[in-house]
Every structure is written in C-alpha cells, then in structure tokens.
Design a protein around this motif. Structure first.
Motif, PDB file in Angstrom:
ATOM      1  N   MET A   1       2.746   8.260  -9.977  1.00 42.69           N
ATOM      2  CA  MET A   1       1.552   8.755  -9.277  1.00 42.69           C
ATOM      3  C   MET A   1       0.721   7.608  -8.707  1.00 42.69           C
ATOM      4  O   MET A   1       0.054   7.762  -7.689  1.00 42.69           O
ATOM      5  CB  MET A   1       0.706   9.608 -10.218  1.00 42.69           C
ATOM      6  N   MET A   2       0.771   6.450  -9.364  1.00 46.52           N
ATOM      7  CA  MET A   2       0.031   5.278  -8.868  1.00 46.52           C
ATOM      8  C   MET A   2       0.684   4.723  -7.601  1.00 46.52           C
ATOM      9  O   MET A   2       0.012   4.396  -6.624  1.00 46.52           O
ATOM     10  CB  MET A   2       0.017   4.173  -9.934  1.00 46.52           C
ATOM     11  N   ALA A   3       2.016   4.599  -7.631  1.00 47.71           N
ATOM     12  CA  ALA A   3       2.728   3.936  -6.532  1.00 47.71           C
ATOM     13  C   ALA A   3       3.058   4.879  -5.387  1.00 47.71           C
ATOM     14  O   ALA A   3       3.099   4.460  -4.231  1.00 47.71           O
ATOM     15  CB  ALA A   3       4.014   3.302  -7.059  1.00 47.71           C
ATOM     16  N   ASP A   4       3.298   6.151  -5.691  1.00 49.99           N
ATOM     17  CA  ASP A   4       3.804   7.070  -4.663  1.00 49.99           C
ATOM     18  C   ASP A   4       3.258   8.485  -4.859  1.00 49.99           C
ATOM     19  O   ASP A   4       4.020   9.433  -5.023  1.00 49.99           O
ATOM     20  CB  ASP A   4       5.345   7.067  -4.732  1.00 49.99           C
ATOM     21  N   PRO A   5       1.929   8.652  -4.829  1.00 52.76           N
ATOM     22  CA  PRO A   5       1.361   9.976  -5.113  1.00 52.76           C
ATOM     23  C   PRO A   5       1.764  11.042  -4.106  1.00 52.76           C
ATOM     24  O   PRO A   5       1.856  12.221  -4.437  1.00 52.76           O
ATOM     25  CB  PRO A   5      -0.156   9.735  -5.085  1.00 52.76           C
TER      26      PRO A   5
ATOM     27  N   GLN B   1       0.836  -1.214   0.000  1.00 51.37           N
ATOM     28  CA  GLN B   1       0.000   0.000   0.000  1.00 51.37           C
ATOM     29  C   GLN B   1       0.876   1.271   0.000  1.00 51.37           C
ATOM     30  O   GLN B   1       0.683   2.186   0.817  1.00 51.37           O
ATOM     31  CB  GLN B   1      -0.941  -0.011   1.208  1.00 51.37           C
ATOM     32  N   SER B   2       1.796   1.292  -0.936  1.00 50.30           N
ATOM     33  CA  SER B   2       2.765   2.402  -0.994  1.00 50.30           C
ATOM     34  C   SER B   2       2.099   3.757  -1.226  1.00 50.30           C
ATOM     35  O   SER B   2       2.694   4.796  -0.959  1.00 50.30           O
ATOM     36  CB  SER B   2       3.775   2.139  -2.113  1.00 50.30           C
ATOM     37  N   TRP B   3       0.874   3.745  -1.733  1.00 47.75           N
ATOM     38  CA  TRP B   3       0.180   4.998  -2.060  1.00 47.75           C
ATOM     39  C   TRP B   3      -0.520   5.626  -0.858  1.00 47.75           C
ATOM     40  O   TRP B   3      -1.038   6.723  -0.941  1.00 47.75           O
ATOM     41  CB  TRP B   3      -0.846   4.745  -3.172  1.00 47.75           C
TER      42      TRP B   3
END
Length: 429
Positions: free
Chosen positions: A99-103, A18-20
């Motif tokens: 932006m998907m992984a680390d917004p 859940q990196s985001w």
C-alpha cells in the motif's frame, strides 16, 4: 505480458520514482485493467478469477472467485467490499509495503472486484499504527476521484463506486473478518458467530465480501494477463506470485516476490543466506500462528498444499528465520505473551488458556519449570484447539505444540536446570 518466474508482478513498480503517484502508475500499465473489466459483465469477471485459481492471500487460501460468487445476484440490499488491511500477524510485512509503494494497484483491484460483486461502497480497513500508509492511501483515493476513476458513473460506464479508508485501533483480533466488520460498524472488535456468513449478512447486515490487500492487488494483473498467464506461475493448485516477508537472522531481510511453491532454500539464496553464517535452527512459514519448521524443512514447497502436507500452514508467508543462538522456549514464550495480550476475551478457552500458557512458559524460561509443565502445556493447547470462538486461539497453540514436537529436549533442559538447582528435587523420580 510474459511470465518469467523471477519477473516481478506485484512488486514491479515498487522501485519506480514516486511509485505511489497516479502519474507513475498510469505510465506503467495502471488503470488499463479496470477499463477492460467495466466493458465486460460481473459474471465474466467472477469466472475469470475462478479460472485463474487466485486464492486468498490473507492466510486461509480460500479461492477468491468462489468467495465472490457467494454474493447474491439481486441488489435488494447494498453490497459491500471490505479490504482487510489490518496486517497484524507477527512477522508479516507484505500488505503495508504494497500500500505504501503501489496503492493504486489496490484501488484499481477494488474497482474491478466491486464491479464483479455489484458493490457500490468499498471500505479499506487499515491497521491504526500504519499512519504513513493511511495517509498515502487517502492521497491515492483522492487522486482516483479527481481522475474520474471513483465516484458516480465511472468513465461513463454507469457504475458508481465510493471508497472509504478506515483506520483501526491496532487490535490483532480485527484481522479476523467478522471482528473487523464489528469494528468497522463502531463496536468492539470481537468475532461473530457464523453462520450467517458475511456474504449473506456482513457489514450493516448486508451482503459483504472481505478480501486481503494482496488478493485484490493481484486482480488487475489477472484481468490484463488472463487466467492462463497467471497459472504459468506458482503450482497447479496454488497459482500465481506471492510476496514473502522474510525477517530474522538473514543477511537481507525484506519482501521477496516469488512464485508460490518456492522453498526456503531458494528464498535464503535471494536474501543472501543466514546472517554471519550461523546455521538455521527453526523458522515459521506463515507467521507465529503457523506451526514451526526446522532445518529439515528447507525444501518444503511454500504453497498452500506443500506447507499443509509438511504439518504447518502457508498463512501469510511471514517467514521468520532463527539461527542456533535462539532458545525455542524463549521464542515460544514471547509469541504466547502476544496472544495472551491480543485475545479479545470473548471465549473462555482462548481468554483463560493463553493466560495460563504464558504463565507456565514464563516460569519455565526462568528455570523454574517441571516436566509436568510440558504435559500441562500440551493439555491446555488441546483444550483450546478447535474449541475457541475464532482462529486466534488455534494459532496461539501452534508454536507451543510444534516447539515441543521438534525441540522437547530444550523444554526438558529447563526442567533439569530447575531440578539441579532445587535441593529438595535432587534425586526425585
């Protein structure tokens, strides 16, 4: 923070569960940089980015700190920061995965950059087709508001910032910064005449800076690590890490973070080499709007200077790799049809030129070309290059002129096929 060249910087959180989420981001040094930044002055931040040598990651490579310094100091008009997340260059796939992984790395970068430029409104303009990405960004912005990192008087600093995520409608031309601004204002996406430049009269005729996603996401790391740390990676004139999007005939296509100046030979090692062992024939260093490279260019350093010295551009580091089974005229035709479709039609050289280039290439690929067609293609390219209203026209000529430069024989072979199959042309001079 150590700067081992292979240690990921921009992508270090991508594989975390859940990196985001805000909670994951904060566990991994998230939202520490903007606290440091808000304790300093805007001038100190602009100078830090200048000292670090961060260059725009959207294609042109303009120094980000210099761009920020163009923003006027007075606040007689509102100042805006606009994030160009309209990733549309064929082969480019770095901003959407980021932006998907680390917004939150982008959002934290937006807070720091907005503070440095005295902007209190920030717009993130995302490509309309990237629905999943838009939802994830909106969720991350909501989390940041709930944590008190956006809105009024952020962490008691006296600084206010609101971020709006705006979905575009899937037009490649809106990747051009002034066309993006027109679209953001609700008008048709077409480039504006410059000057005035956005720093003087951009969004709503107010001072505006337009930056790429990867550029702004790099900012928190620079604030935490410092300019000298950032300069340990990459080259002297092109410092820092870069996300290379590698697609095509390789064993493991994907996003690979490496220091600027990495060569294709090194990148191929990272992604497992050529697919099925079929040799490399040609490749693009920065998407289809950058001139092609061949197997002779395996050791060209992929930074802003190295790519230019070898006759191409770094662009968006969209490395499209093609093996010996691919016809160059066919690939060039496919790209040209894309530019014909995406031309906004505002200027004649691009609108008419891309149409005729596509017509001629289609005819050639069908085996109905003539040798004169090659000269006509180059002549049309010459009439577009430097004469179009924006860079779309220039980019459309790149695959054609470089394709003919390195693989003229393949274009001639299509003419020979035509000559052999047409009785009236047999024996023609």
């Amino acid at each position: 923070m150590s700067a081992d060249p292979i240690t990921p910087v921009l992508t270090k959180r991508w594989l975390s569960p859940q990196s985001w989420r805000l909670a994951t981001y904060e566990k991994l040094e998230g939202y520490t940089a903007f606290r440091k930044a808000l304790a300093g002055t805007p001038e100190q931040l602009v100078q830090l980015i200048k000292d670090a040598g961060l260059r725009g990651r959207g294609g042109a490579g303009f120094p980000a700190g210099v761009k920020w310094s163009f923003m006027p100091k007075d606040e007689s008009k509102p100042h805006y920061l606009v994030i160009n997340a309209d990733e549309g260059e064929p082969g480019t796939c770095k901003d959407i995965p980021l932006m998907m992984a680390d917004p939150h790395s982008l959002i934290e970068g937006c807070i720091i950059a907005s503070y440095a430029m005295r902007a209190h409104r920030c717009f993130i303009y995302v490509r309309g087709e990237a629905l999943h990405c838009i939802r994830r960004l909106n969720a991350a912005v909501r989390e940041a508001y709930d944590a008190g990192y956006l809105g009024k008087n952020i962490l008691g600093s006296g600084f206010d910032l609101d971020i709006t995520v705006h979905a575009g409608a899937g037009a490649y031309i809106c990747g051009e910064e002034t066309a993006l601004l027109d679209s953001l204002e609700g008008r048709r996406g077409q480039p504006r005449l410059k000057p005035p430049f956005p720093a003087a009269a951009g969004l709503y005729a107010a001072p505006t800076t337009v930056n790429n996603v990867e550029t702004i996401a790099s900012v928190p790391y620079i604030v935490n690590g410092g300019a000298d740390w950032f300069r340990q990676m990459g080259t002297e004139k092109s410092p820092g890490p870069k996300i290379y999007s590698i697609s095509g005939h390789v064993e493991r296509p994907g996003q690979y973070e490496a220091p600027l100046g990495t060569t294709l030979r090194e990148l191929l090692e990272l992604c497992g080499g050529m697919k099925d062992g079929i040799p490399l024939k040609f490749w693009t260093p920065g998407g289809s709007s950058t001139p092609l490279f061949t197997a002779e260019h395996l050791d060209v350093p992929l930074d802003f200077e190295g790519a230019a010295e070898a006759g191409s551009m770094l662009g968006t580091t969209a490395v499209q790799v093609f093996n010996e089974t691919v016809s160059v005229p066919w690939a060039v035709m496919k790209w040209t049809k894309f530019y014909e479709h995406e031309s906004c039609g505002k200027c004649t050289p691009c609108r008419e030129g891309t149409y005729w280039l596509a017509q001629i290439l289609e005819r050639m690929v069908e085996g109905r070309g003539t040798e004169e067609d090659i000269d006509t293609l180059l002549d049309v390219c010459d009439n577009i290059l430097g004469r179009a209203f924006c860079a779309l026209g220039d980019g459309a000529t790149s695959p054609i002129t470089s394709g003919i430069q390195y693989f003229r024989d393949e274009f001639l072979a299509l003419c020979d096929k035509n000559r052999a199959s047409s009785p009236e042309l047999v024996g023609a001079p």
